[in-house]
Design an enzyme around this catalytic site. Structure first.
Site, PDB file in Angstrom:
ATOM      1  N   CYS A 121      21.205  66.536 102.231  1.00  0.00           N
ATOM      2  CA  CYS A 121      22.423  65.965 102.818  1.00  0.00           C
ATOM      3  C   CYS A 121      22.867  64.680 102.136  1.00  0.00           C
ATOM      4  CB  CYS A 121      22.252  65.749 104.319  1.00  0.00           C
ATOM      5  SG  CYS A 121      20.942  64.576 104.723  1.00  0.00           S
ATOM      6  N   GLU A 133      13.189  61.046 102.775  1.00  0.00           N
ATOM      7  CA  GLU A 133      13.917  60.021 102.025  1.00  0.00           C
ATOM      8  C   GLU A 133      12.970  59.074 101.314  1.00  0.00           C
ATOM      9  OE1 GLU A 133      17.808  58.891 104.224  1.00  0.00           O
ATOM     10  OE2 GLU A 133      16.237  58.812 105.728  1.00  0.00           O
ATOM     11  N   ARG A 184      20.116  51.084  95.749  1.00  0.00           N
ATOM     12  CA  ARG A 184      21.332  51.885  95.643  1.00  0.00           C
ATOM     13  C   ARG A 184      22.606  51.057  95.732  1.00  0.00           C
ATOM     14  NH1 ARG A 184      21.083  55.332 101.389  1.00  0.00           N
ATOM     15  NH2 ARG A 184      23.333  55.553 101.327  1.00  0.00           N
ATOM     16  N   ARG A 237      26.079  60.809 111.187  1.00  0.00           N
ATOM     17  CA  ARG A 237      25.450  59.483 111.091  1.00  0.00           C
ATOM     18  C   ARG A 237      25.835  58.680 112.339  1.00  0.00           C
ATOM     19  NH1 ARG A 237      27.062  60.154 105.301  1.00  0.00           N
ATOM     20  NH2 ARG A 237      25.287  59.593 103.978  1.00  0.00           N
ATOM     21  N   HIS A 267      33.594  46.947 103.801  1.00  0.00           N
ATOM     22  CA  HIS A 267      34.408  47.624 104.800  1.00  0.00           C
ATOM     23  C   HIS A 267      35.806  47.901 104.296  1.00  0.00           C
ATOM     24  CE1 HIS A 267      31.975  47.123 108.636  1.00  0.00           C
ATOM     25  NE2 HIS A 267      32.252  48.392 108.457  1.00  0.00           N
ATOM     26  N   ASN A 280      20.208  60.210  98.682  1.00  0.00           N
ATOM     27  CA  ASN A 280      20.700  58.841  98.430  1.00  0.00           C
ATOM     28  C   ASN A 280      19.537  57.863  98.476  1.00  0.00           C
ATOM     29  OD1 ASN A 280      23.164  60.083  98.576  1.00  0.00           O
ATOM     30  ND2 ASN A 280      23.689  59.303 100.602  1.00  0.00           N
ATOM     31  N   ASP A 281      18.721  58.002  99.496  1.00  0.00           N
ATOM     32  CA  ASP A 281      17.574  57.109  99.617  1.00  0.00           C
ATOM     33  C   ASP A 281      16.378  57.599  98.814  1.00  0.00           C
ATOM     34  OD1 ASP A 281      18.258  54.829 101.166  1.00  0.00           O
ATOM     35  OD2 ASP A 281      18.532  56.148 102.885  1.00  0.00           O
ATOM     36  N   ARG A 335      21.803  62.863 113.738  1.00  0.00           N
ATOM     37  CA  ARG A 335      20.689  62.011 113.316  1.00  0.00           C
ATOM     38  C   ARG A 335      20.519  60.861 114.292  1.00  0.00           C
ATOM     39  NH1 ARG A 335      20.904  59.495 107.321  1.00  0.00           N
ATOM     40  NH2 ARG A 335      22.402  58.040 108.213  1.00  0.00           N
TER      41      ARG A 335
HETATM   42  C1  PEP Z   1      20.574  59.829 102.274  1.00  0.00           C
HETATM   43  O1  PEP Z   1      19.827  58.838 102.195  1.00  0.00           O
HETATM   44  O2  PEP Z   1      20.709  60.673 101.368  1.00  0.00           O
HETATM   45  C2  PEP Z   1      21.363  60.049 103.501  1.00  0.00           C
HETATM   46  C3  PEP Z   1      22.043  61.158 103.682  1.00  0.00           C
HETATM   47  O3  PEP Z   1      21.397  59.037 104.409  1.00  0.00           O
HETATM   48  P1  PEP Z   1      22.292  57.695 104.231  1.00  0.00           P
HETATM   49  O4  PEP Z   1      23.206  57.879 103.041  1.00  0.00           O
HETATM   50  O5  PEP Z   1      23.013  57.542 105.504  1.00  0.00           O
HETATM   51  O6  PEP Z   1      21.247  56.651 103.982  1.00  0.00           O
HETATM   52 MG    MG Z   2      19.405  57.673 103.933  1.00  0.00          MG
END
Ligand code: PEP
Ligand code: MG
Length: 582
Positions: A511, A440, A474, A305, A198, A463-464, A341
């Site tokens: 995204c 994802e 990650r 988010r 944080h 990202n996921d 989302r």
């Molecule tokens: C992702 O996983 O790319 C995504 C946009 O969601 P988050 O980063 O919130 O997991």
């Molecule tokens: Mg994600």
């Protein structure tokens, strides 16, 4: 990781880049002076007065938090962290436990508080969940403030710094960062912490370049040393030569000039040289991010988010509060759509108020739509708020962490149910709302053809998708070398999803952070992606890069990359293609 630089006295340290930008200032090595807990026994006559003294200190501490919080209302994450501290101090349980100890052990309030806090600290330290473990800092902060009030001391105030200062600390709590004066602080260096702490989030939201995880920083950097903090690379230079300072200033100036130059692209259309339009949207984590959308040329919101609304509080936001947030996002995106989302709780995002079992593999456990379907009463409230907000603009609902089409069908059923409920109540709502699925997981990518038939659009969360496709956590630094969006397996998955979606006549967005990388953005467009969503400040740079290439070039580049067997070769080829570009 620290090492002496070439020039005598100069010290180069390396850590984790936690909040972007370059900051140059004078070190304030901040070592917390831990107050001493006085310990004494009480005469039975003094017990009630002692408890009253403790209650007064708690009220004073709460009033101080309120005074700090007031000017920060709107800086949502900061506000919520201070709210957590306030919550801890308001909690009857803690206050009653301390009072009980004062009574039963006949000891002074400081001693009783110390014992109670050590117990809580151990409890939090042993929690398996990383998010809850991090809350330990909030508990400690709250106790420290309470103790200083009991002792009649003014709590430390990092606010009274003379700037520009670089705060060097073994650890800095989010609440402490939230008190820093942006005008006087040039950067932050801490020994503890991770990129996702944080502390890092608050520093980013306040625009303070930050490097965390710097081994031995407080011992090696002296009070008054000049320090350069490079929050983009994770480098920290202490006692730089005059030439190095000038170099860094020049780098910072050219960084700022580049950002201004990219900003000129904000107003231009997002299209390739030969006119292929690409929708560039903003990722939004709180209402605070909305203001940046138009300035950076975003075409609406590609990802809101919503889980950030749920963190750092003991009770979830009710329908009305959610409705107000979603309506603000929908209005902020107008005339373009806002993709909102449903909750992506779980893994590293766990709200204080939701009890949960500890999981051995939280990233593979109860997260995203799995949580929402396990707790439909929470999802229903969220869907109701979304449907009502949809009456104020163009709202699209996005489902995270999808692993199969049953989840989409179940969500759709709930959505229809909730719609009927709302229609019956006479609430204003939109006639229809589009529903999309995030891709994802490798499972979602593999069944993208079937998935596309169930929804109105797909959004790839790289990202996921990288994490699950390459099987690389990650959050884990030790395997970070494997975390690469250019891995051929990821590129092939993206191509497969795009082809499947287009065959079903559905658009595809990306995204994840990959979309914000200008070179990767060209590859994604070459692979056929229709929309890219990223933090708004990244948009102008991506747009500039897209405007410099033709769709044919992007396609042939992407096609060539797909044929390469390793991420390294993909990276090299891409590097060559854009050598000399921004
Ligand atoms: C992702 O996983 O790319 C995504 C946009 O969601 P988050 O980063 O919130 O997991
Ligand atoms: Mg994600």
């Amino acid at each position: 990781m620290a090492r002496r630089g070439e020039q005598s006295g100069t010290l180069l340290l390396e850590g984790l880049a936690a909040a972007p930008g370059i900051g140059i200032g004078v070190a304030v090595v901040w070592v917390r002076t831990e107050p001493v807990f006085p310990e004494y026994s009480l005469h039975p006559d003094r017990i009630e007065t002692e408890i009253e003294r403790f209650e007064r200190a708690a009220r004073d501490a709460l009033a101080q938090i309120d005074a700090i919080r007031r000017p920060l209302v709107g800086v949502e994450i900061v506000d919520s962290i201070l709210s957590t501290q306030a919550m801890i101090l308001e909690d009857r349980q803690l206050r009653d436990d301390v009072a009980r100890r004062v009574r039963s052990e006949r000891i002074n309030a400081e001693w009783a508080l110390g014992l109670e806090m050590r117990r809580l600290d151990r409890l939090f330290a042993e929690m398996e969940d990383a998010y809850l473990r991090e809350r330990r800092a909030d508990v400690r902060d709250a106790a420290r403030r309470l103790l200083l009030n009991l002792l009649g001391h003014e709590p430390d105030r990092l606010v009274e710094l003379r700037g520009p200062a670089v705060i060097v600390a073994s650890d800095l709590s989010p609440a402490e960062v939230s008190q820093l004066d942006r005008e006087r602080v040039a950067g932050i260096v801490t020994e503890a912490g991770g990129r996702t702490s944080h502390t890092a989030i608050v520093a980013t939201s306040l625009g303070l370049p930050t490097v965390v995880g710097v081994d031995g920083a407080t011992a090696r950097i002296g009070d008054g040393d000049v320090v350069v903090v490079d929050g983009d690379t994770g480098r920290v230079i202490a006692r730089p030569s005059a030439r190095e300072v000038e170099n860094e200033r020049r780098r910072e100036r050219s960084r700022a000039a580049l950002e201004r130059a990219w900003l000129r692209h904000a107003v231009l259309p997002a299209e390739t040289r030969d006119g292929r339009r690409v929708r560039l949207c903003g990722n939004v984590d709180s209402a605070r991010d909305l203001e940046a959308l138009a300035r950076h040329g975003a075409r609406g919101v590609g990802l809101f988010r919503t889980e950030f609304l749920y963190l750092n509080r003991s009770t979830p936001p009710d329908e009305e509060e959610q409705f107000r947030h979603y309506r603000a996002v929908v209005l902020g995106a107008r005339p373009d759509p806002a993709v909102i989302r449903t909750l992506d709780l779980g893994a590293d995002k766990v709200p204080a108020g939701l009890p949960r079992r500890s999981e051995a593999n939280p990233a593979l456990g109860l997260r995203g739509i799995r949580v929402s379907l396990a707790r439909p009463e929470i999802l229903r409230v969220q869907l109701r708020a979304m449907l009502r907000a949809a009456a104020h603009g163009r709202l699209r609902i996005l489902i995270p962490m999808v692993s199969g089409i049953e989840e989409i069908r179940r969500t759709r059923e709930l959505l229809e149910d909730v719609r009927l409920e709302l229609e019956g109540s006479g609430a204003g709502l939109a006639s229809s709302v589009e529903l999309g699925a995030m891709v994802e997981t490798p499972a979602a990518a593999a069944v993208a053809d079937a998935l596309a038939l169930e929804v109105d659009f797909l959004s790839i969360g790289t990202n996921d998708l990288i994490q699950y496709t390459v099987a690389v956590d990650r959050e884990n630094e030790s395997v970070a070398y494997l975390y690469d969006g250019l891995h051929p397996a990821v590129l092939r998955a993206v191509r497969g999803v795009v082809d499947a979606a287009h065959a079903a006549g559905r658009p595809v967005a990306v995204c994840g952070e990959l979309a914000a990388d200008p070179a990767a953005a060209v590859v994604l467009v070459g692979l056929g992606v229709d929309e890219l969503s990223m933090q708004a400040p990244a948009i102008p740079r991506v747009k500039a890069r897209l405007r410099a290439v033709s769709l044919a070039d992007a396609r042939s580049l992407a096609g060539g990359l797909l044929a390469l067997p390793t991420a390294r070769e993909v990276g090299d080829r891409l590097g060559k293609a854009f050598r000399g570009s921004n």
